[in-house]
Design a protein around this motif. Structure first.
Motif, mmCIF file in Angstrom:
data_model
loop_
_atom_site.group_PDB
_atom_site.id
_atom_site.type_symbol
_atom_site.label_atom_id
_atom_site.label_comp_id
_atom_site.label_asym_id
_atom_site.label_seq_id
_atom_site.Cartn_x
_atom_site.Cartn_y
_atom_site.Cartn_z
ATOM 1 N N ARG A 99 0.883 -1.219 -0.019
ATOM 2 C CA ARG A 99 0.043 0.044 -0.088
ATOM 3 C C ARG A 99 0.864 1.344 0.091
ATOM 4 O O ARG A 99 2.210 1.189 0.371
ATOM 5 C CB ARG A 99 -1.152 0.084 1.148
ATOM 6 C CG ARG A 99 -0.236 0.308 2.648
ATOM 7 C CD ARG A 99 -1.305 0.241 3.726
ATOM 8 N NE ARG A 99 -1.944 -0.844 3.855
ATOM 9 C CZ ARG A 99 -3.059 -1.128 3.798
ATOM 10 N NH1 ARG A 99 -4.173 -0.330 3.159
ATOM 11 N NH2 ARG A 99 -3.757 -2.234 4.218
ATOM 12 N N PHE A 100 0.303 2.392 -0.341
ATOM 13 C CA PHE A 100 0.931 3.758 -0.185
ATOM 14 C C PHE A 100 0.346 4.522 0.961
ATOM 15 O O PHE A 100 -0.773 4.235 1.488
ATOM 16 C CB PHE A 100 0.734 4.399 -1.378
ATOM 17 C CG PHE A 100 1.344 3.991 -2.733
ATOM 18 C CD1 PHE A 100 2.604 4.451 -3.010
ATOM 19 C CD2 PHE A 100 0.909 3.053 -3.365
ATOM 20 C CE1 PHE A 100 3.244 4.022 -4.066
ATOM 21 C CE2 PHE A 100 1.535 2.310 -4.721
ATOM 22 C CZ PHE A 100 2.887 2.960 -4.921
ATOM 23 N N ASN A 118 -13.609 2.093 2.957
ATOM 24 C CA ASN A 118 -13.921 0.862 2.366
ATOM 25 C C ASN A 118 -13.307 -0.169 3.112
ATOM 26 O O ASN A 118 -12.518 -0.245 3.769
ATOM 27 C CB ASN A 118 -13.989 1.005 0.804
ATOM 28 C CG ASN A 118 -12.423 1.277 0.532
ATOM 29 O OD1 ASN A 118 -11.574 0.465 1.019
ATOM 30 N ND2 ASN A 118 -12.218 2.456 -0.206
ATOM 31 N N ASP A 119 -13.961 -1.271 2.789
ATOM 32 C CA ASP A 119 -13.379 -2.843 3.113
ATOM 33 C C ASP A 119 -11.910 -2.937 2.582
ATOM 34 O O ASP A 119 -11.329 -3.739 3.124
ATOM 35 C CB ASP A 119 -14.385 -3.846 2.757
ATOM 36 C CG ASP A 119 -15.688 -3.695 3.506
ATOM 37 O OD1 ASP A 119 -15.564 -3.115 4.403
ATOM 38 O OD2 ASP A 119 -16.581 -4.103 2.892
ATOM 39 N N GLY A 120 -11.567 -2.504 1.396
ATOM 40 C CA GLY A 120 -10.166 -2.436 0.713
ATOM 41 C C GLY A 120 -9.826 -3.689 0.005
ATOM 42 O O GLY A 120 -8.952 -3.688 -0.476
ATOM 43 N N ASP A 121 -10.889 -4.783 -0.070
ATOM 44 C CA ASP A 121 -10.463 -5.846 -0.743
ATOM 45 C C ASP A 121 -11.606 -6.414 -1.798
ATOM 46 O O ASP A 121 -11.128 -7.586 -2.349
ATOM 47 C CB ASP A 121 -10.011 -7.115 0.256
ATOM 48 C CG ASP A 121 -8.917 -6.823 1.098
ATOM 49 O OD1 ASP A 121 -8.898 -6.972 2.290
ATOM 50 O OD2 ASP A 121 -7.931 -6.104 0.363
ATOM 51 N N ASP A 122 -12.438 -5.802 -2.185
ATOM 52 C CA ASP A 122 -13.423 -6.151 -3.161
ATOM 53 C C ASP A 122 -12.909 -5.735 -4.271
ATOM 54 O O ASP A 122 -11.772 -4.907 -4.567
ATOM 55 C CB ASP A 122 -14.624 -5.629 -2.714
ATOM 56 C CG ASP A 122 -14.760 -4.018 -2.536
ATOM 57 O OD1 ASP A 122 -13.776 -3.332 -2.342
ATOM 58 O OD2 ASP A 122 -15.927 -3.375 -2.377
ATOM 59 N N VAL A 149 -8.475 5.555 -1.522
ATOM 60 C CA VAL A 149 -8.147 5.627 -0.192
ATOM 61 C C VAL A 149 -9.160 4.790 0.675
ATOM 62 O O VAL A 149 -10.383 4.741 0.384
ATOM 63 C CB VAL A 149 -8.308 7.031 0.310
ATOM 64 C CG1 VAL A 149 -8.315 7.334 1.852
ATOM 65 C CG2 VAL A 149 -7.462 8.027 -0.441
ATOM 66 N N CYS A 150 -8.550 4.050 1.613
ATOM 67 C CA CYS A 150 -9.263 3.232 2.531
ATOM 68 C C CYS A 150 -9.194 3.616 3.940
ATOM 69 O O CYS A 150 -10.042 2.842 4.764
ATOM 70 C CB CYS A 150 -8.836 1.726 2.451
ATOM 71 S SG CYS A 150 -7.293 1.164 3.207
ATOM 72 N N TYR A 151 -8.534 4.609 4.075
ATOM 73 C CA TYR A 151 -8.479 4.676 5.764
ATOM 74 C C TYR A 151 -7.738 6.298 5.720
ATOM 75 O O TYR A 151 -6.889 6.536 4.900
ATOM 76 C CB TYR A 151 -7.405 3.837 6.579
ATOM 77 C CG TYR A 151 -6.970 4.366 7.771
ATOM 78 C CD1 TYR A 151 -7.716 4.087 8.823
ATOM 79 C CD2 TYR A 151 -5.636 4.870 8.197
ATOM 80 C CE1 TYR A 151 -7.417 4.468 10.231
ATOM 81 C CE2 TYR A 151 -5.364 5.248 9.258
ATOM 82 C CZ TYR A 151 -6.147 5.109 10.386
ATOM 83 O OH TYR A 151 -5.862 5.666 11.585
ATOM 84 N N ALA A 152 -8.215 7.024 6.674
ATOM 85 C CA ALA A 152 -7.691 8.468 7.071
ATOM 86 C C ALA A 152 -7.486 8.783 8.580
ATOM 87 O O ALA A 152 -8.548 8.122 9.409
ATOM 88 C CB ALA A 152 -8.208 9.299 6.346
ATOM 89 N N ALA A 153 -6.427 9.280 9.016
ATOM 90 C CA ALA A 153 -6.503 9.630 10.397
ATOM 91 C C ALA A 153 -6.123 11.212 10.540
ATOM 92 O O ALA A 153 -5.229 11.583 9.823
ATOM 93 C CB ALA A 153 -5.488 8.764 11.356
ATOM 94 N N VAL A 154 -6.349 11.837 11.544
ATOM 95 C CA VAL A 154 -5.898 13.159 11.854
ATOM 96 C C VAL A 154 -5.054 12.936 13.082
ATOM 97 O O VAL A 154 -5.480 12.728 14.009
ATOM 98 C CB VAL A 154 -7.162 14.291 12.174
ATOM 99 C CG1 VAL A 154 -6.605 15.441 12.315
ATOM 100 C CG2 VAL A 154 -7.913 14.271 10.819
ATOM 101 N N VAL A 194 -3.363 9.463 5.208
ATOM 102 C CA VAL A 194 -4.193 8.256 4.572
ATOM 103 C C VAL A 194 -3.503 7.254 4.038
ATOM 104 O O VAL A 194 -2.321 7.434 3.660
ATOM 105 C CB VAL A 194 -4.902 9.128 3.305
ATOM 106 C CG1 VAL A 194 -5.692 10.604 3.802
ATOM 107 C CG2 VAL A 194 -4.131 9.628 2.400
ATOM 108 N N HIS A 195 -4.022 5.920 3.652
ATOM 109 C CA HIS A 195 -3.634 4.894 3.481
ATOM 110 C C HIS A 195 -4.435 4.471 2.275
ATOM 111 O O HIS A 195 -5.494 4.585 2.064
ATOM 112 C CB HIS A 195 -3.689 3.817 4.457
ATOM 113 C CG HIS A 195 -2.794 3.585 5.518
ATOM 114 N ND1 HIS A 195 -2.266 2.799 6.531
ATOM 115 C CD2 HIS A 195 -1.844 4.872 5.890
ATOM 116 C CE1 HIS A 195 -1.461 2.926 7.250
ATOM 117 N NE2 HIS A 195 -1.021 4.338 6.823
ATOM 118 N N THR A 196 -3.711 3.914 1.240
ATOM 119 C CA THR A 196 -4.438 3.439 0.028
ATOM 120 C C THR A 196 -4.990 2.134 0.316
ATOM 121 O O THR A 196 -4.553 1.257 1.264
ATOM 122 C CB THR A 196 -3.425 3.219 -0.985
ATOM 123 O OG1 THR A 196 -2.428 2.305 -1.109
ATOM 124 C CG2 THR A 196 -3.137 4.889 -1.375
#
Length: 363
Positions: free
Chosen positions: A206-207, A229-233, A241-246, A265-267
């Motif tokens: 991932r990036f 999102n679930d990230g694997d469909d 982008v599947c995840y983000a955090a502040v 953010v994570h892809t």
């Protein structure tokens, strides 16, 4: 002339990899064997942490005004079982201020098993650095191991710069594909069965992108952590982008004076796989466009850091999840890490504890 018994020789132990498993191995060996071991840790990176690395803004002029960002592991989740069996380690980290309970909601997270979640107030690399400090090991960064050769009862470990050094025991905690690439006598040491087991290990890729902002800036979102999102469909890579955090909301340090926030953010895994062989500079604008679409009120950052995780999380571990694999008993060569358990704090700790058991048998 009367003879006297000489003290037992100090065992020279090299741990390759200054990530979580490596730091735990070094710490556990020190606590068990004290001055009977001389522990050295080598890592090819410029900083300790591995996949629990914490990054500063790339522009030195902005580093003092912006929060750091965790581009790898984001927080630690302990199941009820691990919270009990690994209680002493969690208590140690909490007492030292390295961890604190995650006290904010995680939007979009569907599965919860009733365990406990923790964040690192100073960044996830603080967990690794804590155990490295406890180990008393000599830590050398930018030491890229390329070959291992047997020299009698020792291993000669050579680096990319051509320099080498001998050790009585070696613990390899780097990703399995990097272990299989090592030159020297490793090919003769690893059995056919072991090589097959190691070759079956696979990782997701991932990036991760961090945007750093000036003090007082509103990032433009009300949440601290969010899964998109679930990230694997099959079509998840279209979402990027599947995840983000502040940061620092995630860490619970939002009131730190003079520090601007950062957004991480994570892809998704399919996106990472599709673009794995592309340069980070090519992929960064793609991710950034998607972030701006998801967060229309996103302000202008004062710094950007994009990182490619070729080995993000273990998808397929070594069969049976044995915790470690002994490649050579004399001289001792053992490999460990989440590839032999599972990809989280407790998996790495389980692996390190199994390595300790190996040393108990040979010391």
């Amino acid at each position: 002339m009367s003879s006297t018994s000489s003290p037992a020789a100090v065992r020279r132990v090299l741990v390759v990899g200054a990530g979580l498993t490596g730091s735990l191995c070094a710490c556990l060996l020190r606590r068990k064997f004290q001055d009977k071991v001389h522990i050295v840790v080598w890592d090819k990176a410029r900083g300790a942490g591995g996949r629990m690395s914490t990054f500063r803004p790339p522009d030195p002029s902005s580093s003092s005004s912006s929060h750091s960002a965790d581009l790898g592991a984001q927080y630690i989740s302990a199941t009820r079982e691990y919270a009990r069996s690994h209680h002493s380690f969690y208590s140690e980290l909490l007492a030292a201020g390295v961890l604190r309970p995650l006290d904010c909601a995680v939007e979009g997270l569907r599965r919860r098993d009733g365990g406990a979640d923790y964040v690192a107030p100073l960044g996830m690399s603080g967990v690794v650095k804590h155990f490295l400090r406890e180990s008393g090991a000599d830590v050398f960064l930018e030491h890229h191991v390329t070959a291992l050769s047997r020299r009698g009862a020792s291993w000669e470990v050579r680096r990319k710069d051509g320099a080498g050094r001998q050790f009585d025991s070696v613990v390899l905690t780097v990703p399995v594909p990097q272990i299989l690439q090592l030159r020297g006598d490793l090919e003769d040491v690893v059995s056919v069965q072991q090589k097959a087991l190691l070759s079956d290990v696979s990782y997701s890729s991932r990036f991760a992108l961090a945007l750093f902002f000036a003090p007082g800036v509103d990032v433009g979102v009300p949440w601290a952590l969010r899964y998109y999102n679930d990230g694997d469909d099959d079509d998840a890579d279209l979402k990027v982008v599947c995840y983000a955090a502040v940061e620092p909301r995630k860490r619970g340090t939002e009131d730190d004076a003079g520090r601007g926030p950062s957004l991480v953010v994570h892809t998704g895994v399919p996106f990472g796989k599709r673009h794995l062989e592309r340069d980070v500079e090519e992929v960064q604008p793609v991710i950034l466009r998607e972030v701006r679409r998801l967060i229309p009120a996103l302000p202008q950052p004062i710094g950007i850091k994009c990182h490619k995780w070729r080995y993000s999380q273990v998808v397929s571990a070594v069969a049976g999840r044995p915790g470690h694999m002994v490649l050579s008993e004399r001289p001792l060569l053992v490999c460990a890490g989440d590839a032999f358990t599972h990809s989280n704090f407790d998996g790495c700790l389980t692996s390190a504890l199994s390595v300790l058991a190996v040393f108990k048998d040979v010391m």
